[in-house]
Design an enzyme around this catalytic site. Sequence first.
Site, short mmCIF file in Angstrom:
data_model
loop_
_atom_site.label_atom_id
_atom_site.label_comp_id
_atom_site.label_asym_id
_atom_site.label_seq_id
_atom_site.Cartn_x
_atom_site.Cartn_y
_atom_site.Cartn_z
N ARG A 35 52.93 6.51 13.84
CA ARG A 35 52.15 5.29 13.60
C ARG A 35 52.83 4.05 14.18
O ARG A 35 52.15 3.14 14.65
CB ARG A 35 51.90 5.11 12.11
CG ARG A 35 50.88 6.11 11.64
CD ARG A 35 50.68 6.04 10.17
NE ARG A 35 49.57 6.90 9.78
CZ ARG A 35 49.37 7.34 8.57
NH1 ARG A 35 50.18 7.01 7.59
NH2 ARG A 35 48.33 8.11 8.30
N LYS A 218 36.45 22.85 1.93
CA LYS A 218 35.18 22.72 1.20
C LYS A 218 34.06 22.16 2.06
O LYS A 218 34.27 21.29 2.90
CB LYS A 218 35.39 21.76 0.04
CG LYS A 218 36.31 22.28 -1.01
CD LYS A 218 36.51 21.23 -2.07
CE LYS A 218 37.41 21.74 -3.17
NZ LYS A 218 37.78 20.66 -4.07
N GLY A 374 43.40 14.50 9.44
CA GLY A 374 44.46 15.21 8.71
C GLY A 374 44.89 16.55 9.25
O GLY A 374 45.69 16.64 10.18
N GLY A 397 40.39 9.36 6.90
CA GLY A 397 39.13 8.91 6.29
C GLY A 397 38.33 8.00 7.19
O GLY A 397 37.09 8.09 7.25
P1 AMP Z 1 40.34 19.91 4.23
O1 AMP Z 1 41.31 18.98 3.59
O2 AMP Z 1 39.06 20.07 3.50
O3 AMP Z 1 40.15 19.66 5.70
O4 AMP Z 1 40.99 21.35 4.08
C1 AMP Z 1 42.19 21.70 4.67
C2 AMP Z 1 42.74 22.84 3.91
O5 AMP Z 1 41.84 23.92 3.93
C3 AMP Z 1 44.04 23.41 4.45
O6 AMP Z 1 45.07 23.11 3.57
C4 AMP Z 1 43.79 24.90 4.56
O7 AMP Z 1 44.85 25.66 4.04
C5 AMP Z 1 42.57 25.08 3.69
N1 AMP Z 1 41.82 26.30 4.05
C6 AMP Z 1 41.32 26.65 5.23
N2 AMP Z 1 40.76 27.86 5.18
C7 AMP Z 1 40.89 28.30 3.91
C8 AMP Z 1 40.55 29.50 3.24
N3 AMP Z 1 39.93 30.49 3.87
N4 AMP Z 1 40.86 29.61 1.93
C9 AMP Z 1 41.50 28.61 1.30
N5 AMP Z 1 41.86 27.47 1.88
C10 AMP Z 1 41.57 27.32 3.17
#
Ligand code: AMP
Length: 416
Positions: A35, A218, A374, A397
């Site tokens: 940064r 998610k 991220g 974000g």
């Molecule tokens: P996000 O913050 O929603 O972009 O999610 C990122 C996180 O999703 C990372 O820490 C990954 O470890 C997790 N992730 C990706 N695929 C899976 C999975 N199949 N099961 C559980 N966590 C997951």
Amino acid sequence: MANIENYDFGGKRAIVRVDFNVPLDENGNITDDTRIRGALPTLKKILADGGSLILMSHMGKPKGKVNEKLSLGQIREAVATALGTDVKFVPDCMKAAEAAKELKPGEVLLLENLRFYPEEEGKPVGIDKKDPGYEEAAKEMKERQKEFAKTLASYADVYVNDAFGTAHRKHASTAVVADYFDKQDKMLGFLMEKEVKAVDAILKDIRRPFTAIMGGSKVSTKIGIIENLMDKVDNLILCGGMTYTFAKAMGGNIGTSICEDDKLDLALDIMKKAKEKGVNLVLGTDCVAADSFSNEAKTQVCSVIDIPEGWMGLDAGPESIEAFRSVILPAKTILWNGPAGVFEFENFTAGSRAIAEAIVEATDKGAFSLVGGGDSVACVNKFGLADSVSYVSTGGGALLEAIEGKTLPGIAAIGE
Ligand code: AMP
């Protein structure tokens, strides 16, 4: 708004909102200075013109209170080294008038963490949103925020916002302060300009085919972006943890895979909308399933709708990877947000690595590729591929909100 490239900062004091919210270890040493390096083109241009710099930033979440662990004093030397010049420091951002006045051309002043004052974020403290006096307190805080911003503005002749990471916040230093400068004396910095251009390439100047890859844990946190992208993309890959919400919604057995049970209808709705809009929705068909959430777990490749009891999908399988590659390689515009598996575990990085490599191949053939938000940035860094894509966004974000189609307050405040 003014344009940083053409602006002559000679003899002017510039107050620059930077994002120096760098990660520190327990001894206060910077563990990643991306940064600080990101802000250098803007800062160097101002100094080279013969201007002086007043740097302001937040660090962490001190919630309106002084917290020495989050003092920007800790990064003063790193900023000085990066700029190749001494940096003065004021331990209270509201008491910098004198120091700012004394600045000579080429000199640099760093202000203490803006968020030591609640006025920076402008949210009333010690009162809950549901409490009866909240509205009154919020109104009063907005007035105090204006005064706070006015004081910051009084230090300088010109305002530059180069903090894309906080552009989605309407804080004193990111938005309100701009009200106290004339149109010709406020502008976006080089880093901000690059980010805005990258988002425009994804949302406005799209070269086709456009493939977006959304992963992560998610579907619920990505729904705004998925819906906005649905009107723009040709191919939409949905991977990572959200795969299993879709698989379950289709009646599959997903074992103990991550799943949002209250989003099954949403998943079906996304599939229906994709069909209606002619978007090629690419969902994983097979996965690498594990018998526990661990790097050392036993694994097997299976269909995402036929995962054995007690097993969970932690990465994309070979058939899914091939399907992903087939829509990434011919793409001319690519957006990637969110990993295809639990990439933090070495044994479950294959899907994310394959996506990163396919993006690099497509970029080599002339595609514009934007990686942001991220964890996908962490992925390209981990695979050593950050320099091989077109653009890696610094905004988490802020980038996601921009892609959702929202106007970012930090950019709107600068004006046309
Ligand atoms: P996000 O913050 O929603 O972009 O999610 C990122 C996180 O999703 C990372 O820490 C990954 O470890 C997790 N992730 C990706 N695929 C899976 C999975 N199949 N099961 C559980 N966590 C997951």
